[in-house]
Write a protein that holds these residues in place. Structure first.
Motif, PDB file in Angstrom:
ATOM      1  N   ASN A  19     -15.305  -1.648 -17.701  1.00  0.00           N
ATOM      2  CA  ASN A  19     -14.817  -1.961 -19.045  1.00  0.00           C
ATOM      3  C   ASN A  19     -13.294  -2.071 -19.053  1.00  0.00           C
ATOM      4  N   ASN A  20     -12.725  -2.374 -20.214  1.00  0.00           N
ATOM      5  CA  ASN A  20     -11.267  -2.552 -20.331  1.00  0.00           C
ATOM      6  C   ASN A  20     -10.493  -1.340 -19.851  1.00  0.00           C
ATOM      7  N   GLY A  21     -10.942  -0.174 -20.320  1.00  0.00           N
ATOM      8  CA  GLY A  21     -10.247   1.060 -19.955  1.00  0.00           C
ATOM      9  C   GLY A  21     -10.256   1.258 -18.459  1.00  0.00           C
ATOM     10  N   GLU A  22     -11.406   0.993 -17.834  1.00  0.00           N
ATOM     11  CA  GLU A  22     -11.495   1.179 -16.381  1.00  0.00           C
ATOM     12  C   GLU A  22     -10.628   0.169 -15.641  1.00  0.00           C
ATOM     13  N   ARG A  23     -10.616  -1.085 -16.178  1.00  0.00           N
ATOM     14  CA  ARG A  23      -9.775  -2.097 -15.516  1.00  0.00           C
ATOM     15  C   ARG A  23      -8.289  -1.714 -15.603  1.00  0.00           C
ATOM     16  N   ASN A  24      -7.894  -1.200 -16.758  1.00  0.00           N
ATOM     17  CA  ASN A  24      -6.498  -0.764 -16.930  1.00  0.00           C
ATOM     18  C   ASN A  24      -6.160   0.377 -15.972  1.00  0.00           C
ATOM     19  N   ARG A  25      -7.082   1.338 -15.855  1.00  0.00           N
ATOM     20  CA  ARG A  25      -6.873   2.486 -14.976  1.00  0.00           C
ATOM     21  C   ARG A  25      -6.722   2.019 -13.525  1.00  0.00           C
ATOM     22  N   TRP A  26      -7.632   1.132 -13.130  1.00  0.00           N
ATOM     23  CA  TRP A  26      -7.651   0.549 -11.789  1.00  0.00           C
ATOM     24  C   TRP A  26      -6.333  -0.186 -11.503  1.00  0.00           C
ATOM     25  N   ALA A  27      -5.884  -0.974 -12.486  1.00  0.00           N
ATOM     26  CA  ALA A  27      -4.658  -1.752 -12.307  1.00  0.00           C
ATOM     27  C   ALA A  27      -3.441  -0.832 -12.179  1.00  0.00           C
ATOM     28  N   ARG A  28      -3.378   0.196 -13.005  1.00  0.00           N
ATOM     29  CA  ARG A  28      -2.232   1.117 -12.938  1.00  0.00           C
ATOM     30  C   ARG A  28      -2.241   1.905 -11.627  1.00  0.00           C
ATOM     31  N   GLY A  34      -3.355   0.794  -8.841  1.00  0.00           N
ATOM     32  CA  GLY A  34      -2.879  -0.141  -7.825  1.00  0.00           C
ATOM     33  C   GLY A  34      -1.381  -0.364  -7.912  1.00  0.00           C
ATOM     34  N   LEU A  35      -0.893  -0.569  -9.135  1.00  0.00           N
ATOM     35  CA  LEU A  35       0.541  -0.832  -9.312  1.00  0.00           C
ATOM     36  C   LEU A  35       1.378   0.361  -8.861  1.00  0.00           C
ATOM     37  N   SER A  36       0.831   1.578  -9.014  1.00  0.00           N
ATOM     38  CA  SER A  36       1.602   2.765  -8.636  1.00  0.00           C
ATOM     39  C   SER A  36       1.786   2.848  -7.123  1.00  0.00           C
ATOM     40  N   ARG A  37       1.013   2.056  -6.382  1.00  0.00           N
ATOM     41  CA  ARG A  37       1.242   1.971  -4.930  1.00  0.00           C
ATOM     42  C   ARG A  37       2.189   0.823  -4.590  1.00  0.00           C
ATOM     43  N   LEU A  38       2.109  -0.263  -5.383  1.00  0.00           N
ATOM     44  CA  LEU A  38       2.901  -1.469  -5.065  1.00  0.00           C
ATOM     45  C   LEU A  38       4.353  -1.366  -5.493  1.00  0.00           C
ATOM     46  N   MET A  39       4.582  -0.634  -6.578  1.00  0.00           N
ATOM     47  CA  MET A  39       5.914  -0.638  -7.189  1.00  0.00           C
ATOM     48  C   MET A  39       6.576   0.724  -7.057  1.00  0.00           C
ATOM     49  N   GLU A  40       7.867   0.688  -6.785  1.00  0.00           N
ATOM     50  CA  GLU A  40       8.620   1.943  -6.735  1.00  0.00           C
ATOM     51  C   GLU A  40       8.683   2.568  -8.134  1.00  0.00           C
ATOM     52  N   PRO A  41       8.776   3.882  -8.191  1.00  0.00           N
ATOM     53  CA  PRO A  41       8.982   4.523  -9.497  1.00  0.00           C
ATOM     54  C   PRO A  41      10.223   3.938 -10.173  1.00  0.00           C
ATOM     55  N   ALA A  73      -0.360  -7.891 -14.734  1.00  0.00           N
ATOM     56  CA  ALA A  73       0.704  -7.622 -13.758  1.00  0.00           C
ATOM     57  C   ALA A  73       0.082  -7.424 -12.376  1.00  0.00           C
ATOM     58  N   PHE A  74      -1.002  -6.661 -12.332  1.00  0.00           N
ATOM     59  CA  PHE A  74      -1.667  -6.390 -11.057  1.00  0.00           C
ATOM     60  C   PHE A  74      -2.205  -7.685 -10.445  1.00  0.00           C
ATOM     61  N   ARG A  75      -2.819  -8.530 -11.326  1.00  0.00           N
ATOM     62  CA  ARG A  75      -3.335  -9.818 -10.845  1.00  0.00           C
ATOM     63  C   ARG A  75      -2.218 -10.669 -10.279  1.00  0.00           C
ATOM     64  N   LEU A  76      -1.094 -10.687 -10.993  1.00  0.00           N
ATOM     65  CA  LEU A  76       0.035 -11.525 -10.587  1.00  0.00           C
ATOM     66  C   LEU A  76       0.570 -11.110  -9.210  1.00  0.00           C
ATOM     67  N   VAL A  77       0.609  -9.812  -8.974  1.00  0.00           N
ATOM     68  CA  VAL A  77       1.164  -9.318  -7.707  1.00  0.00           C
ATOM     69  C   VAL A  77       0.165  -9.495  -6.569  1.00  0.00           C
ATOM     70  N   THR A  78      -1.107  -9.268  -6.854  1.00  0.00           N
ATOM     71  CA  THR A  78      -2.090  -9.252  -5.768  1.00  0.00           C
ATOM     72  C   THR A  78      -2.893 -10.535  -5.649  1.00  0.00           C
ATOM     73  N   GLY A  79      -2.991 -11.296  -6.754  1.00  0.00           N
ATOM     74  CA  GLY A  79      -3.971 -12.376  -6.784  1.00  0.00           C
ATOM     75  C   GLY A  79      -3.536 -13.659  -6.123  1.00  0.00           C
ATOM     76  N   CYS A 108      -3.076  -2.202  -0.600  1.00  0.00           N
ATOM     77  CA  CYS A 108      -3.392  -1.679  -1.930  1.00  0.00           C
ATOM     78  C   CYS A 108      -4.901  -1.587  -2.128  1.00  0.00           C
ATOM     79  N   ALA A 109      -5.414  -0.386  -2.389  1.00  0.00           N
ATOM     80  CA  ALA A 109      -6.854  -0.193  -2.590  1.00  0.00           C
ATOM     81  C   ALA A 109      -7.065   0.891  -3.633  1.00  0.00           C
ATOM     82  N   PRO A 110      -6.991   0.504  -4.896  1.00  0.00           N
ATOM     83  CA  PRO A 110      -7.078   1.505  -5.964  1.00  0.00           C
ATOM     84  C   PRO A 110      -8.360   2.333  -5.889  1.00  0.00           C
TER      85      PRO A 110
END
Lengths: 422, 422
Positions: free
Chosen positions: A2-11, A13-20, A37-43, A86-88
């Motif tokens: 669902n949306n919530g899970e997709r958001n969680r998954w994306a965040r 993933g992004l927390s591995r790709l992007m520096e704090p 954002a996650f799609r743009l970086v990984t897709g 990246c493997a959320p």
């Protein structure tokens, strides 16, 4: 999913790709949402859509479109090389296995106080602890106790006294899990038994011990799957088992200078008050303190010897007005608000004890003080003579002698008077 | 006897008859002049003229005439019993014999800074010293260094460091002649040889040593014909011989609690800056500091261990905002003004030294800092791999490596890079 899970998954993933605190990254998420954002970086490998470039640029208050394109493209260049790793799902599973998980801003337990960071608020929080993030204490129940890695015996001693009293009043001690002051703060907090926790403590009456908020939280600069520094492994394992660990970076992420620096902003934002126990002239703890002060948080600094390099940073904070002097637990708790300070008054230190003690001549008016000074200790003196010596009229002397006698400060000897035993 | 001599004579007499800071007395002198006030107290026994009663009452902002009559009459009752013992000629001669004299507000050397005390300004200053009161340093060249009688080794050490540097910059150290911090301040100031006095010092180029302003001044609570406390007799004798002693009370006057308290206001008013080195939670030094702050003088407090009762008063001043933290002589001199602080920069302590030192990675931008963190220490890494680890684009990595190499922070090893020796 669902949306919530997709958001969680994306965040995740992004927390591995992007520096704090990568502001371009955070602006992109703010503009396009975490999933996009996650799609743009990984897709795919093309440039970012023009509209997003523009919006990111505007959010970063960076006028020129060409500069913006450059920035978002530079960001994609930074983030994309990491996408292969990246493997959320793996990271989420790793943390689940370790008794932890991921908290995202959309979750009910998300600390609203991170809003004070604005665009710099973390994408998510990885956590690991005895209880879930829903038992994170409220903002006013969180106090950061931070300081030098190479703490002195003095610093360790002060830290232990502060942390023990603070936890006993139901406040959670937050620190960075480092050697020195941090370690002593966590250690002491863990050692406070639940029976020591005051009435104002985190326990809901009747609730089992398991519902207690963590006594201590370590905010880490690296991933929570390992314990860093190695020398604190046993301690951090106990913090994970009995308190909580949190980090904004994904498991498997090594701590770096940049990540330590950015971790400090999380401590500053998370806690209503930050106390620096010891810090050198240049110290990460000063960054934490200054960021806290900028956000309007309360900041305390413990004074120490002017000859101790480990107190130079604390004195620097005092001199620049970023911190108030904190000399005991009561003063630390005062930073969290008056009501808590009053509840804790009993634990206050030497200052309060001296404060409370009164001296026999307290409250005497000027004339009686002059008279007291004029009273001889060994011989006796007549009121007439006292009037001359004290520089007082005879009426003032007679009235004063009776007031001093009431306090045991004067006593009659035949026709004369002398100093009383008090 | 001319006008000036009569005024001097009257003030000398009044300083024996009236307690320091007796506001009724000071109002009477302000209204009627010193000579008329002296005549009124010593010349006859009737009530004061109605016009003077009214004017004194108005000056004291005390509306009712009957109350005023009462106050001035009460004053006469206080002062007249002492008139029998009043002999200005004898007191002036005593001080002349001791190598001293009397300074009155009409004299050219009178410290104008006493104006800040308003009605509480002293009637006169008795002095005793190597040079006359005309060599009193200017306001900005006077620093009070005060503190506990029962000083700790720490307090004595800090006092010695402060006083030595302060005097070496040409500033006069003012204190109260008491045991502990005061004694150490005077003692250290006297020990600074004239060859140590800096270019900004009080010496007029080419002038003989005798023209130097006193290195230290003790402001006493009792008459200057004796040295009190007895244990400081030898020290105070040296202060009199090489520096200066001043007091607002006549020779022969014993020091009392009231006179100590009032002496503190003179120290606060005299000096542009006051530094409290050690003070208990209740301490006379806090009175001095607070009065100085009220008058807009600069006030510093030296931090110390939170476990030391002798630093509790200093921390109290810091917490209530009456003082700024002072950790070395440079910071103390800063209180006297920026220019002096800069001249003294070389003597600054650990903080300044740490401040001046730079670290190899200072000034690196965020991307280069990330890259530095990513560079392995023992093995070497390729730019591609560094881009992934650091989360940077390849262009940023290549540019960054060359900047880091320039600083000795990165070095090339075959096709790869590793951390440099710096």
């Amino acid at each position: 999913m669902n949306n919530g899970e997709r958001n969680r998954w994306a965040r995740a993933g992004l927390s591995r790709l992007m520096e704090p605190n990568d502001l371009t990254a955070l602006a992109l998420v703010a503009v396009a949402g975490a999933e996009e954002a996650f799609r743009l970086v990984t897709g795919h490998t093309g440039p970012a859509p023009a509209a997003e470039q523009q919006a990111v640029a505007e959010l970063l208050a960076d006028g020129s479109a060409s500069k913006a394109e450059h920035r978002l493209d530079a960001g994609l260049q930074r983030w994309r090389p990491r996408a292969a790793d990246c493997a959320p799902a793996r990271d989420l599973e790793t943390m689940r296995r370790l008794g932890g998980g991921l908290l995202v801003p959309e979750d009910p337990g998300w600390p609203e106080q991170f809003d004070a960071l604005g665009l710099s608020a973390p994408l998510c929080l990885w956590w690991r602890g005895r209880t879930g993030p829903e038992s994170l204490p409220g903002f006013r129940d969180l106090m950061a106790v931070v300081g030098s890695r190479d703490a002195t015996e003095y610093g360790r001693h002060v830290t232990a006294e502060l942390a023990a009293s603070v936890v006993a009043s139901g406040v959670t001690v937050v620190s960075g899990g480092a050697y020195g002051i941090d370690a002593r703060a966590h250690e002491t907090a863990l050692s406070v038994g639940s029976r020591d926790l005051g009435a104002s403590g985190p326990a809901t009456p009747g609730a089992p011990d398991e519902c207690l908020a963590p006594r201590t939280i370590a905010v880490m600069a690296g991933g929570l799957d390992r314990f860093y520094p190695a020398g604190n492994e046993e301690l951090l394992r106990r913090v994970a088992a009995d308190g909580a660990l949190i980090a904004e970076v994904a498991p498997g992420t090594a701590p770096t200078r940049w990540r330590f620096l950015q971790r400090n902003r999380l401590i500053a934002a998370l806690c209503a008050a930050t106390v620096v126990v010891e810090a050198r002239w240049r110290s990460g703890a000063l960054t934490t303190a200054r960021r806290a002060a900028e956000m309007g948080r309360e900041v305390g600094a413990v004074p120490g010897s002017v000859f101790s390099a480990n107190s130079a940073g604390c004195h620097r904070l005092l001199r620049e007005g970023s911190a108030v002097a904190v000399t005991d637990a009561a003063e630390a708790l005062e930073l969290l608000g008056e009501s808590r300070a009053h509840a804790e008054q009993a634990t206050s230190g030497a200052a309060a004890r001296e404060h409370a003690s009164t001296r026999p001549h307290d409250g005497l008016d000027i004339q009686d003080l002059l008279l007291l000074d004029a009273l001889p200790v060994r011989t006796a003196s007549t009121p007439d003579k006292l009037a001359t010596v004290a520089g007082l009229g005879i009426g003032a002397v007679l009235g004063g002698l009776s007031r001093l006698e009431d306090r045991g400060l004067a006593r009659r000897v035949g026709q004369g008077w002398q100093r009383g035993g008090n």
